[in-house]
Each structure stands twice: as structure tokens, then as C-alpha cells.
Design a protein around this motif. Structure first.
Motif, PDB file in Angstrom:
ATOM      1  N   TYR A  39      34.577  63.966  36.911  1.00 33.65           N
ATOM      2  CA  TYR A  39      33.303  63.252  36.824  1.00 33.65           C
ATOM      3  C   TYR A  39      32.513  63.701  35.597  1.00 33.65           C
ATOM      4  CZ  TYR A  39      34.260  61.834  41.643  1.00 33.65           C
ATOM      5  OH  TYR A  39      34.828  61.303  42.768  1.00 33.65           O
ATOM      6  N   ASN A  85      31.479  53.459  37.659  1.00 30.70           N
ATOM      7  CA  ASN A  85      32.031  54.263  38.743  1.00 30.70           C
ATOM      8  C   ASN A  85      31.023  54.334  39.881  1.00 30.70           C
ATOM      9  OD1 ASN A  85      32.981  56.281  40.480  1.00 30.70           O
ATOM     10  ND2 ASN A  85      33.896  57.456  38.812  1.00 30.70           N
ATOM     11  N   LEU A 110      29.981  57.881  41.181  1.00 27.17           N
ATOM     12  CA  LEU A 110      28.971  58.579  40.387  1.00 27.17           C
ATOM     13  C   LEU A 110      27.590  57.973  40.586  1.00 27.17           C
ATOM     14  CD1 LEU A 110      30.476  59.435  36.877  1.00 27.17           C
ATOM     15  CD2 LEU A 110      29.383  61.008  38.470  1.00 27.17           C
TER      16      LEU A 110
END
Length: 379
Positions: free
Chosen positions: A320, A336, A339
């Protein structure tokens, strides 16, 4: 991107947010990594290890915050760090905002971008950046609980696994998630008589299938909890509401139903605790006693095993961190969903429901920063 890794300054916090191996992965992608001097020593990583991996060493915490566009930490910033965090600076760490009102207000005030490890969430509702530390904390909860059951430490004087001819200790685990499952594995392996409680019947069925014979399952409700209290020796609080404050499953009056020397380990202390009499403690002074019941409520349990914890955490956070560094936080979160769900506070706006609800603050929709793509993500 310029990434800063400050030394953790919370009491007895020896973890570090990035290993030399993680540093190398970021550097080879063209990013600059600045590590505060001695930041990794508590986890067994020397400054020379970071330099060999391509990092630059900075002398103090002030210069580390001042230099970085993205700060990578382990624990939430403490009060002396609040003023070091700059407007528009991305801070990637555990925050647990719902348990720390002062921290929440400080991050709103400094207008930083707060992306919390604990609310990054996969489509199956699992929490990939919370899992590794939950695994450590769950296993440690039994290790510490067994120790504090010893009489010199004010416990009941019971050996967790018993011996032939003597019954083992009874362990009650409230919550059948990652923490609870790992706690049950450890307690069962040590020979204890274990009961896991949860409100999810499907989860209880699963645990009943996979756990050894000395682990039983029990539906969690106030009646059943009270029924267990006078019989158990060790209670593990392992309840989680992602991003929100944990509910009090054991109230103050329930302590009187427990036997003297019963030990409570509240792993949910970072989210306010699921035991009403819980208050955060430190590795330096880990326990206190109320009504002859021993409370162990260390808020950073994995910090006691920093080598294991740092490696486990970096294994999970690094993919990440690379996305955030490569694309910037806006694009990375647009692309994403996992995230995006980690965003809690952006430039003074609270964008995570549970945090806004905890303090009766306005919840600002993600669309303000992520555009229409956020609506697609929610779908």
C-alpha cells in the motif's frame, strides 16, 4: 515521493514503520526515504542497514517530519508530534481516532491527510493492515494473561494448562475475530479450557469446526457473559468495530461477580476498550487492580516483541505504501477501494463515518476529494 520514518516515542514502543528491505523497495522505485537516527534499533535494525538500503539518516524527529511528504509510523502521533505534522502531509499509521478525541481534533486542525491502517478494508470486510498486529496481540494476550494469573502478580495462582489430576484454567474470549481466534489457539495449545463468545452464529459454527476439542463456542449476550463470569480465570477482550469505539461488554458492576485474582486482558483498549473499567496502560506499568480483579490494558502490546511485529507489519503495509508513493494519495485511493476506506481525516474534514459519529462531528463525503469514482467504489 519523499517518505519520512520517525522514531516511535510512545512509551516502550520499539517497532518501526519500515524495515531496510521495505526501504530498498521504495528507493528502487525512485522515491527518497529519510529515517530518523536509531528509529529501527528497537526492532534490531541499525542505521547502517537503512543506509545500505538507500535511505538517508536524519538526526531528529523534527527534521524527519519537516522533510517528508508522507510520514510512515506505527502508532498514532502523540501530543508532542501534533505540531510537527504539516498541512497536506500524508500520515500513514494506526490512528484509532474513535478512542482519542484530542488526536482527532489535532489532525483536523493541522489539515493533514490521515490514512489509518486499521480501516483499510478488503471487499470481504477483512482488515489487512490490522490483521498482523491482531495476530500478535491475540497470541500475546494469552502469554501475558498466563503470567498475571501467577500469585506474586496478584492473580489467582493458577497454571493455565493445569497438570494431571488438576483442572486447567478457564479462559473466556469475547470476540471470534482475528484476535480472538489467535488467543484461542494459544490458550488451547497450553491446555486451557477455552470458551469463545461472538454474536455471529456463522462465525461460531466455523470456529467450532476448526478449533480443538478444548475450545467451546457460546453466543455473546449479557446474560451469557454474566453466567460465565464467576467461573472463569482469564478474560480476553477481543471485540472490534472497524474505526469505531468498542462497546462495553463487561461493565463496572460485573467485576463483583468475578473471583479475586481473575485477570482481564483488554486487547480492544486502542478503540476505547470493551471492558468499562479499562484504561490504557504501558509496558512499564501494565496492570492495575479494581475489586481484586487484575486489569492488563497495554495499548501497544505488539511493541513488546518488536522484531516479529515490525516484520509482520511491513509485510502488510509495504504494497500500500508503494501505491501511495507511486501515484500520490488521491490517485491511489481512486484506484484502490481498500486504500480509500483507510482515509479518516482529509484537510480538516472527517471522512470516516465512525469517527464523525464518535464525537458528533460533521461527516464529509469522500466525493469532495476523490470525485465521482468514490460513488463507484461504494457500489
Amino acid at each position: 515521493m519523499i517518505i519520512g520514518v520517525p522514531k516511535e516515542i510512545k512509551n516502550n514502543e520499539n517497532r518501526v514503520a519500515l524495515t531496510p528491505a521495505g526501504t530498498q523497495e521504495l528507493v528502487k522505485r525512485g522515491h527518497q526515504v529519510f529515517v530518523q537516527a536509531t528509529a529501527g534499533e528497537g526492532s534490531g535494525f541499525l542505521d547502517e542497514d537503512y543506509v545500505e538500503s538507500g535511505a538517508q539518516i536524519l538526526p531528529d524527529i523534527q527534521s524527519t517530519y519537516a522533510k517528508a511528504e508522507m510520514i510512515m509510523k506505527v502508532k498514532e502521533p502523540i501530543e508532542e508530534e501534533y505540531e510537527l505534522i504539516k498541512e497536506d502531509q500524508l500520515v500513514f499509521t494506526y490512528f484509532h481516532f474513535a478512542a482519542y478525541e484530542g488526536l482527532t481534533k489535532a489532525m483536523i486542525k493541522n489539515k493533514s491527510i490521515c490514512l489509518a491502517y486499521e480501516t483499510v478494508e478488503k471487499t470481504d470486510k477483512s482488515l489487512p493492515l490490522l490483521v498482523p498486529m491482531s495476530e500478535v496481540a491475540g497470541r500475546m494476550s494469552i502469554q501475558e494473561g498466563a503470567k498475571y494469573l501467577e500469585k506474586p502478580l496478584k492473580g489467582r495462582g493458577i497454571l493455565l494448562g493445569g497438570v494431571p489430576g488438576v483442572r486447567p484454567a478457564k479462559v473466556m474470549i469475547m470476540g471470534g475475530g482475528v484476535v480472538g481466534t489467535n488467543a484461542a489457539k494459544m490458550a488451547a495449545g497450553m491446555g486451557a479450557d477455552v470458551t469463545i463468545m461472538d454474536v455471529n452464529l456463522q462465525r461460531l459454527r466455523y470456529l467450532d469446526d476448526v478449533m480443538p476439542a478444548n475450545v467451546n463456542t457460546f453466543m455473546s449476550n449479557e446474560y451469557n457473559i454474566r453466567e460465565m463470569l464467576h467461573r472463569v480465570d482469564l478474560i480476553i477482550g477481543a471485540v472490534l468495530i472497524p474505526g469505531g469505539k468498542a462497546p462495553h461488554l463487561i461493565t463496572r458492576d460485573m467485576l463483583k461477580e468475578m473471583r479475586p485474582g481473575t485477570v482481564l486482558v483488554d486487547v480492544a483498549v486502542d478503540q476505547g476498550g470493551c471492558i468499562e473499567t479499562c484504561k490504557p496502560t504501558t509496558h512499564e506499568d501494565p496492570t492495575y487492580i479494581i475489586d481484586d480483579v487484575v486489569h492488563y490494558c497495554v495499548a501497544n502490546m505488539p511493541g513488546a516483541v518488536p522484531y516479529t511485529s515490525t516484520l509482520a507489519l511491513t509485510n502488510a503495509t509495504l504494497p500500500y505504501a508503494i501505491q501511495l508513493a507511486n501515484k500520490g494519495w488521491v490517485k491511489a485511493c481512486q484506484e484502490n477501494r481498500e486504500l480509500a476506506l483507510g482515509l479518516n481525516v482529509i484537510k480538516g474534514d472527517v471522512v470516516y463515518d465512525a469517527v464523525a459519529e464518535a464525537y458528533d462531528l460533521e461527516h464529509v463525503p469522500f466525493e469532495k476529494y476523490l470525485g465521482d469514482v468514490w460513488g463507484k467504489l461504494k457500489d
